[in-house]
Structures are given as structure tokens and as C-alpha cells.
Write a protein that holds these residues in place. Structure first.
Motif, short mmCIF file in Angstrom:
data_model
loop_
_atom_site.label_atom_id
_atom_site.label_comp_id
_atom_site.label_asym_id
_atom_site.label_seq_id
_atom_site.Cartn_x
_atom_site.Cartn_y
_atom_site.Cartn_z
N ILE A 1 58.73 -13.94 -4.00
CA ILE A 1 58.58 -15.29 -3.44
C ILE A 1 58.26 -15.21 -1.96
CG2 ILE A 1 59.84 -17.41 -2.93
CD1 ILE A 1 61.36 -17.01 -5.55
N LEU A 2 58.93 -14.29 -1.26
CA LEU A 2 58.68 -14.17 0.17
C LEU A 2 57.23 -13.75 0.44
CD1 LEU A 2 60.13 -14.49 2.85
CD2 LEU A 2 60.75 -12.07 2.76
N VAL A 3 56.72 -12.83 -0.37
CA VAL A 3 55.31 -12.43 -0.23
C VAL A 3 54.40 -13.62 -0.52
CG1 VAL A 3 53.49 -10.99 -1.20
CG2 VAL A 3 55.74 -10.01 -0.73
N THR A 4 54.72 -14.39 -1.56
CA THR A 4 53.92 -15.57 -1.90
C THR A 4 53.93 -16.58 -0.77
OG1 THR A 4 54.46 -15.23 -4.24
CG2 THR A 4 53.60 -17.38 -3.62
N ILE A 5 55.12 -16.81 -0.20
CA ILE A 5 55.23 -17.77 0.91
C ILE A 5 54.38 -17.30 2.09
CG2 ILE A 5 56.82 -18.71 2.63
CD1 ILE A 5 58.97 -18.77 0.52
N LYS A 6 54.48 -16.01 2.41
CA LYS A 6 53.71 -15.50 3.54
C LYS A 6 52.21 -15.65 3.30
CE LYS A 6 57.18 -12.20 5.20
NZ LYS A 6 57.52 -10.76 5.44
N GLY B 1 60.64 -24.00 -10.17
CA GLY B 1 60.64 -23.81 -8.73
C GLY B 1 59.74 -24.80 -8.02
N SER B 2 60.06 -25.08 -6.78
CA SER B 2 59.27 -26.00 -5.96
C SER B 2 59.08 -25.38 -4.59
CB SER B 2 59.99 -27.35 -5.81
OG SER B 2 60.21 -27.94 -7.08
N MET B 3 57.91 -25.69 -3.97
CA MET B 3 57.60 -25.16 -2.65
C MET B 3 57.34 -26.34 -1.71
SD MET B 3 54.76 -22.33 -1.53
CE MET B 3 54.64 -21.76 0.16
N PHE B 4 57.88 -26.23 -0.50
CA PHE B 4 57.75 -27.29 0.49
C PHE B 4 57.35 -26.67 1.83
CE2 PHE B 4 61.23 -28.03 -2.44
CZ PHE B 4 60.90 -29.25 -3.01
N GLY C 1 72.89 -30.06 -7.52
CA GLY C 1 73.83 -29.62 -8.53
C GLY C 1 73.37 -28.41 -9.32
N VAL C 2 72.27 -27.77 -8.90
CA VAL C 2 71.72 -26.60 -9.60
C VAL C 2 71.87 -25.39 -8.70
CG1 VAL C 2 69.69 -25.58 -10.69
CG2 VAL C 2 70.10 -28.05 -10.86
N HIS C 3 72.42 -24.30 -9.26
CA HIS C 3 72.55 -23.04 -8.52
C HIS C 3 71.16 -22.47 -8.29
CE1 HIS C 3 75.31 -20.17 -6.94
NE2 HIS C 3 74.88 -19.18 -7.69
N SER C 4 70.71 -22.43 -7.04
CA SER C 4 69.31 -22.11 -6.75
C SER C 4 69.20 -21.03 -5.69
CB SER C 4 68.57 -23.38 -6.28
OG SER C 4 68.67 -24.42 -7.24
N LEU C 5 68.09 -20.29 -5.79
CA LEU C 5 67.71 -19.30 -4.78
C LEU C 5 66.77 -19.98 -3.80
CD1 LEU C 5 67.50 -16.39 -3.62
CD2 LEU C 5 65.64 -16.01 -5.26
N VAL C 6 67.15 -20.02 -2.51
CA VAL C 6 66.35 -20.69 -1.48
C VAL C 6 65.75 -19.60 -0.58
CG1 VAL C 6 66.34 -22.36 0.39
CG2 VAL C 6 67.87 -22.69 -1.57
N THR C 7 64.41 -19.56 -0.50
CA THR C 7 63.70 -18.58 0.33
C THR C 7 62.82 -19.33 1.31
OG1 THR C 7 63.65 -17.13 -1.62
CG2 THR C 7 62.30 -16.49 0.26
N TRP D 1 56.54 -25.24 11.77
CA TRP D 1 56.89 -25.62 10.41
C TRP D 1 57.45 -24.42 9.66
CZ3 TRP D 1 51.59 -28.38 9.27
CH2 TRP D 1 51.49 -29.52 10.07
N THR D 2 58.11 -24.72 8.53
CA THR D 2 58.73 -23.68 7.70
C THR D 2 58.36 -23.92 6.24
OG1 THR D 2 60.61 -23.53 9.22
CG2 THR D 2 60.90 -22.57 7.04
N SER D 3 57.91 -22.88 5.55
CA SER D 3 57.67 -22.95 4.11
C SER D 3 58.96 -22.59 3.38
CB SER D 3 56.55 -22.01 3.69
OG SER D 3 55.32 -22.43 4.25
N VAL D 4 59.34 -23.43 2.41
CA VAL D 4 60.60 -23.26 1.68
C VAL D 4 60.31 -23.28 0.19
CG1 VAL D 4 62.94 -24.13 1.29
CG2 VAL D 4 61.86 -24.42 3.54
N VAL D 5 60.90 -22.33 -0.54
CA VAL D 5 60.81 -22.29 -2.00
C VAL D 5 62.22 -22.41 -2.56
CG1 VAL D 5 60.27 -20.91 -4.03
CG2 VAL D 5 58.67 -20.99 -2.11
N ILE D 6 62.43 -23.37 -3.47
CA ILE D 6 63.73 -23.56 -4.15
C ILE D 6 63.52 -23.25 -5.62
CG2 ILE D 6 65.55 -25.21 -4.72
CD1 ILE D 6 64.90 -26.71 -2.17
#
Length: 615
Positions: free
Chosen positions: A65-70, A231-234, A278-284, A293-298
Motif C-alpha cells: 500500500i505504501l508503494v502504491t501511495i507513493k 479499501g479506500s484512498m483519500f 467500527g471496523v478494525h482497519s489498517l491506516v497507511t 497534502w497527505t495520501s491516506v489508505v484505509i
């Protein structure tokens, strides 16, 4: 029957197999314990392996995910960089500078010049598919350029009013803001960039250069990125507000979460596990280089472990096979271990039935062999012990008979002392009669009663009688009693104080000539203690001897040394207090040579006796 005749009695003990009383056998216990031990170890190892696999999967997913975000950040950074580069190119054009300076100086541009400005802007940024509008603006000449967006000039003026704090610091670096235009369902979002137009002739800016990016195209790029199921990306700004989102139906809780966790966040990159909606999520997350700005993936954690079903099935299957194998192994092992014990049990059953000729054979197992030898030794001793017990019982009965024959009834002694008292009264010897009464009370207190504890007032009354007898011998002996009557019913060990009073007289006051004084005081303190103090003004104890006594009072093996210096009383009293009340209670000794000695007893303030018992 002759009392010396031995009567052979049947064995009074019975060895019952434990399972007859509802308890498991050794074989069963060992099987269960071995099984539980191995199964527990397997479960622990399996859990650790499962957690390790999940952790590895999370780390792999985080790296991906981190590679994808970058990669996406690089793409967005390139879009912004190209827009900024195009702006710099067009604004540094000589023709553009000349025409804008003419307008700035008050000249009116002709229509071909205006078209040339728009053409220059269009040619500079038209190659960028994400740019849908680019214009130069100044209050002196208005707007020049092209606009393929729904953003109107009124919207731009309204934008400058909504973000005064950002536009107040505009320079030759472009500032990016999310804007929307439209009403109701016809709302169109854009990414709006603005910077000043440099003046190469003077330092005063010529106006503003504005670029509008198509937000929908950037969101479409995010939607097509594979970041995992659910997953969602913001892309969020410095206030934590989502500028671009791959989730068109983003919930309010997600917006609130982003605002709470990414507002003014300074670290460049990272990841963590949080509960989102309410969902156990990995936030990157990862910051863009060109903006703040910051790219965020949940991504829900459940989507990461979705492929673990096969691993879980394999672990369960392996666990069931292991449990069955462990149970069979433990059963066989316990049966082999308990076989010699079962043999011993059968022979003990024969002993229970009265057969004392049993002899266990020697085995090859060290512990079982020791147990067999001990059992044989025990059986060999049983006949000897039976004879010893029988003969001991005969001797005990004979001793009791002799004690009964030699016992003098206490009432004979009391009646004799009573007769002596009245003879002395008749002859006018009242002082001696008082001594006889005190002696009678001493005997009654010492001999009478079966309990080992008495009320404190009874013990103090006994000491009073004892001191009345001592005052016949020591005529100058002054006795001071300071007794707290409110604690008279406190329970104390019987005859606890008399040995200490005797020590005070014989080891302290007896060596003093004249002005002998003995003080006995009792009081209760807040710590739940009763303090009993016995103080004399006798010869006292030397400092080195006192230090030795105090150290030896803490060592129960050295009472004989104390006995030589303070008599038998100190041993008896100190030992009785420690044994009866506990280690927290006892005695304290202080003394000054030539001044006297003080002994303080500490006992607990509890166990008050009822009034009838005190009487």
C-alpha cells in the motif's frame, strides 16, 4: 482379663482405591495432565504461528500500500509540477511580460494582443489533460486565458473572500485549494491553484495566475487503484479535510476520523491499526512533496486475513490429529509408569487384610525400588510398633493410676490456709494474717482454672497479692500502680507478669539499699496495642550487656544466655508472647546503670472477655 495380656486387634486403617471415592486413578491423572500439557503447548505454538503469519501479511500489505501511495503521490505531484512549470513558462515569456506591463501602466490592449495572451496561456497548459482552466487576472485588465470548467469569475471572487488567510501570503509559489461550484445535485468540485505574476521590470506583481485541475479525473485514478477489498484512498489537506476520495459515498464518521487524525500531522509516512467506523482497519499514509497534502489508505484488517481460511483449516486438522496422538501416547506412557505402583497397591491391600508377611520384589526403577524397600521396612516395623504401642498404653495407665493416688486435693490446702488465717486473727497477728490471705490468693490463681488466658485485671490483682508478700520482706519497697480500668477485660496469658516482677525485685531492687520503687502501668494506644510497663529504680544494666540482651532477644537459640543475666522469667515470657500472639508482639527492654530498668510488653487490643468471664 489380665492387664498384661496382649490382645491382638484387627488393623484399623483401610487403603481404598481412590476411584472408589470418585477420584481419578494415577493413570488417568497422568494421561489427562500429559495431554493437557502437550495440547497447551500446541495451542500456544499454533497461536504464535498464526499471529506471526498475520503480522507478516500485514507488513506485506503495508509495504504494498505504501508503494502504491507513493506512486499515486508521484503522479499527483507530476500533475501539479507540470501545472506550476507551465505557469512559470508562460509568465516568463517576454511578450507576455511586455503586454501585461503595458496594461499595468494604464494602456489599453488591442484585441489581437488579448488573443495573443490567451493563446500563449492555452499553448502552455493545453498539453496537460488534468488542466481545464488557466487564466491571468488583475483588477486593471480583468481575465485573460481559457476556461473549460464550470467555475465562473464570480466563483473566483467568492473564493478569494473565503480563503483570505491563504491568499494573503501568495507569492511566486502556487497555492492549491479545493473549490466547489453549483447548487444541489449539480455541484462540481475542482482543485484551484493560484500564484502571483512576477514583474521583471519592477518588484510589484502584475496580477495573479490561476489554474483549475479536474478533480474527477484524479478521483477516477484513485478508484482504479487496487488497494484491497473494502479499501479506500483519500488525499487530505493540512486541515484533515478530504480533497480527493476514491469513495464517492464517504461516511461522516470517516470524514471526522480523517480530520481528527491528520490535521496538522507532521510525520511524512507511517501506518497504524485503528477502528474506523467500527471496523478494525489498517491506516497507511504518505505526504505529497509539492503540497502539504497527505495520501491516506484505509483498509479493513479482515480483508488482509481473508486468505487465512486455508491456514486455519490446516491448523485445526493438524491440531485434532496431534491431540489424538498425544492422548494415545500419554495413555501408554502412564500405563507403563503406573504398573509398578499398581503392584505396590495390591500388596498394600494384602497388608490391610492382616497379612504382615508381604515382601515386595526389587525393580529396575530407582524410585519404585526405593519405595518397595521403604514399604518392606515399614511392614517389618509394624509388629514392633504394635508391641511398643501396647506396652506404652499399659505404662500410661499405670502412671495415671499413680498420679491419682498421689494427688492432693487443692481444697485441703485452701482449708489449711483458712484455718491458719483465723488462728492468726485470734492471736492478733493481723499483718501475718494478710500475708496468709495473699498467699492463699496466689495459690488459688496459680492452681485454679484450666484456661491459659485470663482478664488483664485478674493478672494485675494477682501481682498485687504477690507484692503484698514481698513488702513484708522489703519494708521500704514502694509500689505504684497506674492501671487503665477501661482495658481490664483485655485477654492476657496467665502468669505472664509475675516472672518479670520477680526479676525486677531480685535482679534490680534487691541490690539497692533503701528508697526502692516499683511501678506497674497499663495503657492502650491508637495502633490497637496494649502496653504493660514494669519499671524499677534498681541497679540497672550496663550498656554493653543491654545491647547483647537486645540482640539475643531476636535469636531464640540464645535464651540460655539471657537466663544467666535476667533469670528464667525473661525466657518464659518472651517465648510465650511470640508463640501466642505472633512475631509482631513481644517485649522491649531499656535500662540505665544506677537508674533502673524498664520492660514494656506489647500485646494486641482484642479478644475482650465478657463480664461474666471477667468476674
Amino acid at each position: 482379663m489380665n492387664p498384661l495380656t496382649r490382645e491382638v486387634m484387627p488393623m484399623s486403617f483401610r487403603l481404598r482405591p481412590p476411584w472408589r471415592e470418585g477420584k481419578p486413578s494415577i493413570k488417568t491423572s497422568m494421561t489427562v495432565q500429559f495431554s493437557c500439557l502437550f495440547i497447551g503447548c500446541f495451542l500456544i505454538v499454533g497461536l504464535l504461528v498464526y499471529q506471526g503469519v498475520v503480522k507478516v501479511i500485514q507488513e506485506i500489505a503495508t509495504d504494498y500500500i505504501l508503494v502504491t501511495i507513493k506512486q499515486e503521490n508521484e503522479k499527483v505531484d507530476k500533475i501539479i509540477a507540470k501545472a506550476e512549470s507551465s505557469a512559470s513558462t508562460v509568465l516568463s515569456n517576454n511578450e507576455m511580460q511586455n503586454m501585461l506591463n503595458q496594461v499595468y501602466s494604464g494602456q489599453v490592449l488591442k484585441l489581437p494582443d488579448r488573443d495573443l495572451i490567451s493563446h500563449l496561456i492555452y499553448n502552455a497548459v493545453n498539453q496537460e489533460p488534468y488542466v481545464i482552466a488557466a487564466q491571468v487576472y488583475s483588477p486593471r485588465f480583468g481575465y485573460y486565458g481559457f476556461n473549460n470548467s464550470y467555475l465562473q469569475q464570480s466563483d473566483i471572487r467568492q473564493l478569494t473572500l473565503q480563503h483570505p488567510e491563504k491568499l494573503a501570503h501568495i507569492d511566486d509559489r502556487m497555492i492549491w485549494i479545493e473549490v466547489k461550484t453549483g447548487v444541489g445535485d449539480n455541484v462540481y468540485p475542482f482543485i484551484f491553484g493560484i500564484r502571483t505574476i512576477p514583474n521583471f521590470i519592477t518588484d510589484t506583481p502584475l496580477g495573479y495566475f490561476m489554474v483549475v485541475l479536474d478533480k474527477k479525473q484524479i478521483e477516477n485514478d484513485l478508484i482504479h487503484i487496487d488497494i484491497g477489498q473494502g479499501g479506500s484512498m483519500f488525499i487530505v489537506n493540512e486541515d484533515g479535510l478530504a480533497i480527493v476520495s476514491s469513495d464517492e459515498a464517504m461516511e461522516m464518521e470517516t470524514k471526522r476520523y480523517l480530520a481528527d487524525n491528520f490535521k496538522d500531522r507532521n510525520d511524512v509516512s507511517g501506518h497504524f491499526i485503528h477502528s474506523v467506523n467500527g471496523v478494525h482497519s489498517l491506516v497507511t499514509y504518505n505526504k505529497l512533496h509539492r503540497t502539504n497534502w497527505t495520501s491516506v489508505v484505509i483498509l479493513p484488517v479482515s480483508s488482509l486475513t481473508k486468505g487465512m481460511d486455508y491456514v486455519n483449516y490446516l491448523l485445526i486438522l493438524t491440531g485434532c490429529a496431534t491431540i489424538l496422538l498425544v492422548f494415545i501416547t500419554a495413555r501408554l506412557l502412564s500405563a507403563r509408569i503406573t504398573k509398578p505402583i499398581s503392584n505396590i497397591q495390591r500388596n498394600m491391600k494384602r497388608v490391610e487384610q492382616g497379612n504382615l508377611q508381604v515382601n515386595l520384589p526389587v525393580t529396575h526403577t530407582l524410585e519404585i525400588n526405593d519405595l518397595s524397600q521403604s514399604f518392606n521396612h515399614m511392614v517389618g516395623k509394624l509388629n514392633i510398633l504394635i508391641n511398643q504401642v501396647y506396652e506404652g498404653e499399659l505404662r500410661r495407665r499405670e502412671a495415671e493410676l499413680k498420679a491419682l493416688q498421689a494427688n492432693i486435693h487443692p481444697h485441703f490446702l485452701y482449708n489449711t490456709l483458712d484455718s491458719l488465717y483465723w488462728m492468726l486473727i485470734i492471736r492478733g497477728q493481723e499483718e501475718v494474717a494478710k500475708v496468709v490471705v495473699s498467699l492463699s490468693h496466689l495459690f488459688r490463681y496459680s492452681i485454679g482454672g484450666k484456661g491459659q488466658t485470663v482478664p488483664l485485671r485478674s493478672e494485675l490483682e494477682h501481682i498485687r497479692n504477690y507484692l503484698q508478700i514481698q513488702q513484708i520482706r522489703f519494708e521500704d519497697l514502694e509500689v505504684e500502680c497506674i492501671w487503665d480500668e477501661t482495658i481490664g477485660n483485655v485477654t492476657i496469658l496467665k502468669l505472664l507478669l509475675q516472672p518479670l516482677v520477680e526479676n525486677a525485685i531480685y535482679h534490680g531492687l534487691e541490690k539497692k539499699s533503701g528508697n526502692r520503687k516499683l511501678t506497674i502501668a497499663t495503657k492502650a494506644i491508637d495502633q490497637g496495642l496494649v502496653l504493660i510497663t514494669i519499671r524499677d529504680n534498681g541497679a540497672g544494666i550496663r550498656p554493653e550487656q543491654l545491647a547483647l540482651i537486645r540482640s539475643m532477644m531476636r535469636m531464640a537459640d540464645h535464651f540460655q544466655i539471657l537466663e544467666e543475666r535476667l533469670g528464667m522469667g525473661i525466657e518464659n515470657v518472651h517465648r510465650r508472647i511470640k508463640l501466642f500472639y505472633g512475631e509482631a508482639y513481644g517485649m522491649d527492654i531499656s535500662s540505665e546503670p544506677g537508674e533502673g530498668t524498664e520492660i514494656t510488653i506489647r500485646i494486641p487490643l482484642h479478644g475482650r472477655m465478657e463480664s461474666s468471664e471477667a468476674k
